[in-house]
Scaffold this active site. Sequence first.
Site, PDB file in Angstrom:
ATOM      1  N   SER A 148      37.826  44.728  41.625  1.00 31.96           N
ATOM      2  CA  SER A 148      37.989  45.467  42.966  1.00 31.96           C
ATOM      3  C   SER A 148      36.777  46.198  42.818  1.00 31.96           C
ATOM      4  O   SER A 148      36.040  46.697  41.990  1.00 31.96           O
ATOM      5  CB  SER A 148      39.141  46.353  42.855  1.00 31.96           C
ATOM      6  N   TYR A 161      43.578  53.208  38.437  1.00 28.10           N
ATOM      7  CA  TYR A 161      43.326  51.702  39.045  1.00 28.10           C
ATOM      8  C   TYR A 161      41.569  51.489  38.855  1.00 28.10           C
ATOM      9  O   TYR A 161      41.275  50.451  38.538  1.00 28.10           O
ATOM     10  CB  TYR A 161      43.759  51.736  40.421  1.00 28.10           C
TER      11      TYR A 161
END
Length: 264
Positions: A148, A161
């Site tokens: 990501s 995350y």
Amino acid sequence: METDKRWSLAGKTALVTGGTRGIGRAVVEELAKFGAKVHTCSRNQEELNACLNDWKANGLVVSGSVCDASVRDQREKLIQEASSAFSGKLNILINNVGTNVRKPTVEYSSEEYAKIMSTNLESAFHLSQIAHPLLKASGVGSIVFISSVAGLVHLSSGSIYGATKGALNQLTRNLACEWASDNIRTNCVAPWYIKTSLVETLLEKKEFVEAVVSRTPLGRVGEPEEVSSLVAFLCLPASSYITGQVISVDGGFTVNGFSYAMKP
């Protein structure tokens, strides 16, 4: 190499984690359409069966099994099933599965930390580790991590995350060098906001979408197929000299600095 072979995965085998939704499903379908035999997994048997039936109806060669990738013994069972399905050889491993809990750093519980880490990072590391013999046995192996842009720049999506995705980016580089002698390439794809179930609640908020689009030069949110196309390319013979790369699929987000239109 003949041109058609450079752009074909005929005869190749692939394992895609979390392949029944979003980016994972798009990757399964992309690889299968290029000719690969694909095995995927899902935590939900009913959802998996529905996808398998749909793929079969569309002529795609895909098998599947139930697996919670955050659980170690289930990961080991998944690799055993892939090994049996593909006669001990695996050409492609796509570490796609991921999860998130959005909250301020000081509010995370130890259980939430462990869940995000085990799902996003530990699963990818462990699956790559135990799939290594199969990838090496195939003679031509390719690993792709789904990371990501949160692993490249700060996002308000959560510090844990972001940490898992940053770790995947570096794991990509390490394995690319360590396993090159085994003819295993390792690359990573880092998407920005893509229309998937992981962020569907956020994308229902008009103000949030407007904020995302305002920072994205291409002026829109991405589609799963715009990620899966790059993933497939990184698995094709045509990309045989590409390894150790982290490639953003973000509409230009990560290169967008400050801009201001000066009035005459």
